[in-house]
Write a protein that holds these residues in place. Structure first.
Motif, PDB file in Angstrom:
ATOM      1  N   LYS A 170       0.820  -1.215   0.000  1.00 18.41           N
ATOM      2  CA  LYS A 170       0.000   0.000   0.000  1.00 18.41           C
ATOM      3  C   LYS A 170       0.850   1.260   0.000  1.00 18.41           C
ATOM      4  CE  LYS A 170      -0.563   0.154   5.030  1.00 18.41           C
ATOM      5  NZ  LYS A 170       0.103   1.454   5.207  1.00 18.41           N
ATOM      6  N   ASP A 171       2.098   1.162   0.491  1.00 21.89           N
ATOM      7  CA  ASP A 171       2.994   2.314   0.520  1.00 21.89           C
ATOM      8  C   ASP A 171       3.900   2.378  -0.696  1.00 21.89           C
ATOM      9  OD1 ASP A 171       2.260   3.382   3.109  1.00 21.89           O
ATOM     10  OD2 ASP A 171       3.210   1.600   3.964  1.00 21.89           O
ATOM     11  N   ALA A 172       3.824   1.380  -1.551  1.00 20.40           N
ATOM     12  CA  ALA A 172       4.735   1.311  -2.699  1.00 20.40           C
ATOM     13  C   ALA A 172       4.007   1.373  -4.023  1.00 20.40           C
ATOM     14  CB  ALA A 172       5.557   0.024  -2.628  1.00 20.40           C
ATOM     15  N   THR A 173       2.761   1.775  -3.982  1.00 24.42           N
ATOM     16  CA  THR A 173       1.972   1.830  -5.205  1.00 24.42           C
ATOM     17  C   THR A 173       1.482   3.250  -5.459  1.00 24.42           C
ATOM     18  OG1 THR A 173       0.010   1.192  -3.961  1.00 24.42           O
ATOM     19  CG2 THR A 173       1.215  -0.567  -5.089  1.00 24.42           C
ATOM     20  N   VAL A 174       1.231   3.528  -6.711  1.00 23.72           N
ATOM     21  CA  VAL A 174       0.741   4.842  -7.132  1.00 23.72           C
ATOM     22  C   VAL A 174      -0.535   4.634  -7.925  1.00 23.72           C
ATOM     23  CG1 VAL A 174       1.202   6.860  -8.573  1.00 23.72           C
ATOM     24  CG2 VAL A 174       3.027   5.893  -7.156  1.00 23.72           C
ATOM     25  N   SER A 175      -1.598   5.285  -7.523  1.00 19.12           N
ATOM     26  CA  SER A 175      -2.885   5.105  -8.197  1.00 19.12           C
ATOM     27  C   SER A 175      -3.005   6.030  -9.398  1.00 19.12           C
ATOM     28  CB  SER A 175      -4.029   5.383  -7.224  1.00 19.12           C
ATOM     29  OG  SER A 175      -4.092   6.766  -6.919  1.00 19.12           O
ATOM     30  N   ASP A 176      -3.951   5.699 -10.257  1.00 21.87           N
ATOM     31  CA  ASP A 176      -4.236   6.584 -11.388  1.00 21.87           C
ATOM     32  C   ASP A 176      -4.701   7.952 -10.899  1.00 21.87           C
ATOM     33  OD1 ASP A 176      -3.558   4.580 -13.093  1.00 21.87           O
ATOM     34  OD2 ASP A 176      -5.613   3.975 -13.561  1.00 21.87           O
ATOM     35  N   ASP A 177      -5.407   7.964  -9.768  1.00 19.97           N
ATOM     36  CA  ASP A 177      -5.842   9.237  -9.203  1.00 19.97           C
ATOM     37  C   ASP A 177      -4.648  10.100  -8.807  1.00 19.97           C
ATOM     38  OD1 ASP A 177      -8.497   8.668  -9.538  1.00 19.97           O
ATOM     39  OD2 ASP A 177      -8.830   8.003  -7.468  1.00 19.97           O
ATOM     40  N   ASP A 178      -3.598   9.460  -8.265  1.00 21.98           N
ATOM     41  CA  ASP A 178      -2.391  10.203  -7.900  1.00 21.98           C
ATOM     42  C   ASP A 178      -1.771  10.848  -9.133  1.00 21.98           C
ATOM     43  OD1 ASP A 178      -2.617   9.433  -5.243  1.00 21.98           O
ATOM     44  OD2 ASP A 178      -1.381   7.639  -5.522  1.00 21.98           O
ATOM     45  N   VAL A 179      -1.702  10.101 -10.210  1.00 23.39           N
ATOM     46  CA  VAL A 179      -1.133  10.630 -11.456  1.00 23.39           C
ATOM     47  C   VAL A 179      -2.003  11.766 -11.983  1.00 23.39           C
ATOM     48  CG1 VAL A 179      -0.540  10.099 -13.853  1.00 23.39           C
ATOM     49  CG2 VAL A 179      -0.017   8.447 -12.043  1.00 23.39           C
ATOM     50  N   ASN A 180      -3.315  11.566 -11.956  1.00 22.21           N
ATOM     51  CA  ASN A 180      -4.219  12.598 -12.468  1.00 22.21           C
ATOM     52  C   ASN A 180      -4.159  13.869 -11.622  1.00 22.21           C
ATOM     53  OD1 ASN A 180      -5.139  11.046 -14.611  1.00 22.21           O
ATOM     54  ND2 ASN A 180      -6.788  10.123 -13.405  1.00 22.21           N
ATOM     55  N   THR A 181      -3.952  13.706 -10.320  1.00 24.41           N
ATOM     56  CA  THR A 181      -3.821  14.879  -9.450  1.00 24.41           C
ATOM     57  C   THR A 181      -2.607  15.704  -9.855  1.00 24.41           C
ATOM     58  OG1 THR A 181      -4.880  13.768  -7.577  1.00 24.41           O
ATOM     59  CG2 THR A 181      -3.461  15.658  -7.069  1.00 24.41           C
ATOM     60  N   GLN A 182      -1.495  15.023 -10.172  1.00 25.19           N
ATOM     61  CA  GLN A 182      -0.312  15.748 -10.601  1.00 25.19           C
ATOM     62  C   GLN A 182      -0.520  16.402 -11.961  1.00 25.19           C
ATOM     63  OE1 GLN A 182       2.668  16.280  -8.803  1.00 25.19           O
ATOM     64  NE2 GLN A 182       2.759  17.776 -10.459  1.00 25.19           N
ATOM     65  N   ILE A 183      -1.237  15.702 -12.833  1.00 27.61           N
ATOM     66  CA  ILE A 183      -1.548  16.279 -14.146  1.00 27.61           C
ATOM     67  C   ILE A 183      -2.374  17.552 -13.963  1.00 27.61           C
ATOM     68  CG2 ILE A 183      -2.928  15.947 -16.238  1.00 27.61           C
ATOM     69  CD1 ILE A 183      -2.009  13.037 -16.244  1.00 27.61           C
ATOM     70  N   GLU A 184      -3.367  17.510 -13.070  1.00 25.18           N
ATOM     71  CA  GLU A 184      -4.178  18.698 -12.812  1.00 25.18           C
ATOM     72  C   GLU A 184      -3.327  19.824 -12.240  1.00 25.18           C
ATOM     73  OE1 GLU A 184      -7.448  19.195 -13.749  1.00 25.18           O
ATOM     74  OE2 GLU A 184      -6.823  17.392 -14.836  1.00 25.18           O
ATOM     75  N   SER A 185      -2.332  19.451 -11.442  1.00 24.74           N
ATOM     76  CA  SER A 185      -1.425  20.460 -10.904  1.00 24.74           C
ATOM     77  C   SER A 185      -0.654  21.139 -12.027  1.00 24.74           C
ATOM     78  CB  SER A 185      -0.455  19.818  -9.907  1.00 24.74           C
ATOM     79  OG  SER A 185       0.485  20.757  -9.433  1.00 24.74           O
ATOM     80  N   PHE A 186      -0.180  20.360 -12.972  1.00 24.39           N
ATOM     81  CA  PHE A 186       0.521  20.931 -14.122  1.00 24.39           C
ATOM     82  C   PHE A 186      -0.412  21.845 -14.909  1.00 24.39           C
ATOM     83  CE2 PHE A 186       3.752  17.356 -14.067  1.00 24.39           C
ATOM     84  CZ  PHE A 186       4.823  18.181 -13.820  1.00 24.39           C
ATOM     85  N   ARG A 187      -1.629  21.393 -15.131  1.00 22.97           N
ATOM     86  CA  ARG A 187      -2.584  22.208 -15.895  1.00 22.97           C
ATOM     87  C   ARG A 187      -2.841  23.544 -15.197  1.00 22.97           C
ATOM     88  NH1 ARG A 187      -7.936  19.293 -16.719  1.00 22.97           N
ATOM     89  NH2 ARG A 187      -8.296  20.943 -18.246  1.00 22.97           N
ATOM     90  N   SER A 188      -2.975  23.483 -13.873  1.00 23.94           N
ATOM     91  CA  SER A 188      -3.255  24.712 -13.134  1.00 23.94           C
ATOM     92  C   SER A 188      -2.068  25.666 -13.156  1.00 23.94           C
ATOM     93  CB  SER A 188      -3.641  24.382 -11.694  1.00 23.94           C
ATOM     94  OG  SER A 188      -2.554  23.809 -10.988  1.00 23.94           O
ATOM     95  N   GLN A 189      -0.846  25.108 -13.254  1.00 23.66           N
ATOM     96  CA  GLN A 189       0.339  25.962 -13.339  1.00 23.66           C
ATOM     97  C   GLN A 189       0.358  26.761 -14.637  1.00 23.66           C
ATOM     98  OE1 GLN A 189       4.140  24.023 -12.383  1.00 23.66           O
ATOM     99  NE2 GLN A 189       2.972  22.453 -11.293  1.00 23.66           N
TER     100      GLN A 189
END
Length: 497
Positions: A170-189
């Protein structure tokens, strides 16, 4: 804008001065993204249009007050590779596992601390003492091999079992939501703005206006934008009376009168002269230039090529998603390993020389940041709620000690594993990890011994990440995940002996 101020370009508050919220927000931004405090590395693509930034500043201040509880949940920007991003500080922070990031969280979340576990005194400093921090020597106390002079880490640290470190799935995995959150961060920048001229102004709109103010048909000083335009947001930007509300219903290109009355307690001091506008009726001839509508650009190949390729090397949106996933996974590994080591290794004492180093490195960072806004270190700390430098250091005692412990753990592992680095290894390391063919700018700033020390620390962690194993005994928290083992790089930790 102050309620007593009517001019978006002639704000009562000096634009070079910072409020407490602005200081904390800017400090956090600097430490998490590595952007220079004075925004000297800001991309031209993100530069503001001509006119006042007041509407945005007011909006940010309001968001600070309403959204403090959500700060920890926000996506942390991924540091860019290489020098094109201008985030050189981010490189050295990540490289060296510097104290500042961990300490910053403590600063923002724990503004006061009454006691410390170890009685290490820091004398109160005055303005005349501040300059010493600006000249902090990052290589002081570190030998040419990258180890602390006169300190054997094994004398202070008892290492836990670290070969390998078992990371729960559970501490070594990355969800699609995590990736999408970062993508949204880039978009907002890279939020883009359209200039709208074909509809009427509505409540809540951000718009660009010009105006000329008169009292008894005579213009008065400071009541004219001089055709430069100023940005305002109805309902957020604060002008006198109902100035902004009277803009509602008008359309871009229209010129009309706005009638207002200055408050009875209005007072504005400029060049030693107090204005005599309080209680007076004024007429502003206002022109609405355009309405600004912000929107998030689509995350596609064109967006990546325009905004991310230079900094990250990603050529397509798919490459960007893979790169984000890889980086987030490596971060997940690092965060778990870091916490595991701090929790399971034991420390017998904190070398005073290392405590002084971490303390002075912290003060040097904040001193440099304060000076970029023409503040003294003491003034900035006062704005952050600290009585003096001593109180600031005491408030961050736990974070300083945590970094000392991490340093000693790292050096104990390096010694036990025989990890050493030479100039060839460092050169290759900077090239592979940060896309830099020349690291001399860092060496000039931090000194050669510090660069060696930093590279050893990063090499130790890369070795631990490479050798870590996933514990599948507990299920992952998310349903759509990417195995961390598929995203991590392999690193040659043999180094040059």
């Amino acid at each position: 804008m102050d309620k007593n101020n009517f001019n978006g370009d002639e704000s009562i508050r000096n634009e070079d001065e910072l409020t407490e919220n602005e200081i904390e927000e800017a400090v956090e931004t600097t430490l998490l993204t590595g952007e220079a405090p004075d925004n000297s590395f800001e991309s031209a693509d993100n530069a503001e249009d001509d006119g006042s930034k007041e509407a945005e500043e007011d909006e940010e201040a309001e968001e600070d007050e309403e959204g403090e509880e959500d700060e920890e949940d926000e996506a942390k920007p991924i540091p860019a590779k290489g020098t094109n991003s201008g985030k050189l500080l981010a490189v050295i922070i990540v490289l060296a596992l510097v104290a500042a990031v961990a300490i910053a969280a403590t600063i923002l979340l724990t503004p006061q601390k009454e006691d410390s576990d170890k009685d290490i005194k820091t004398e109160n400093k005055t303005d005349s003492d501040t300059a010493e921090y600006a000249n902090f020597d990052y290589s002081a106390g570190i030998d040419e091999n990258g180890f602390w002079e006169g300190i054997d880490a094994s004398d202070y640290i008892t290492l836990c079992d670290y070969d390998p470190i078992m990371i729960p799935v559970k501490d070594a995995t990355v969800s699609d939501d995590d990736v999408n959150t970062q993508i949204e961060s880039f978009r907002s920048q890279y939020t883009e703005t359209k200039k709208i001229t074909d509809r009427a102004v509505k409540d809540g709109d951000t718009l660009n206006i010009d105006y000329v103010g008169t009292i008894d048909n005579v213009e008065f000083e400071g009541g004219n934008t001089n055709g430069k335009g100023t940005d305002v947001t109805i309902g957020k930007t604060t002008y006198i009376d109902d100035f902004l509300e009277q803009l509602i219903g008008h359309t871009p290109g229209e010129t009309f009168d706005v009638n207002v009355t200055f408050p009875e307690d209005y007072e504005e001091v400029k060049e030693g002269q107090t204005s005599k506008l309080n209680g007076k009726d004024a007429v502003f001839s206002v022109t609405v230039n355009y309405i600004s509508e912000s929107y998030l650009p689509e995350f596609n190949d064109d967006f990546v090529a325009k905004n991310l390729t230079a900094d990250y090397g990603w050529a397509t949106a798919d490459e960007a998603k893979e790169g984000i996933k890889k980086t987030l996974t490596e971060n997940a590994y690092y965060n778990y390993i870091n916490s595991y080591l701090l929790e399971n290794c034991t420390i017998s004492d904190y070398p005073e020389s290392m405590y002084d180093y971490q303390k002075n490195a912290l003060l040097a960072y904040y001193s440099q940041y304060a000076s970029s806004y023409n503040y003294t270190l003491e003034d900035m700390l006062t704005a952050m709620g600290y009585d003096n430098i001593n109180a600031f250091v005491e408030a961050n005692d736990d974070a300083i000690k945590s970094n000392i412990k991490r340093d000693l753990i790292t050096q104990a592992i390096a010694k036990e594993q025989g990890i050493k680095v030479d100039d060839d290894y460092i050169e290759q390391f900077f090239k592979e990890e940060y896309g830099l063919d020349d690291y001399s700018q860092f060496e000039n700033t931090y000194g050669h011994n510090y660069i060696v020390y930093a590279t050893i620390g990063e090499t130790v962690y890369k070795s631990l990440i490479q050798n870590a194993e996933i514990d599948y005994s507990a299920p992952a928290d998310t349903t759509e995940t990417t195995e961390a083992t598929e995203a991590t790089d392999t690193t040659d930790t043999s180094a040059n002996n």
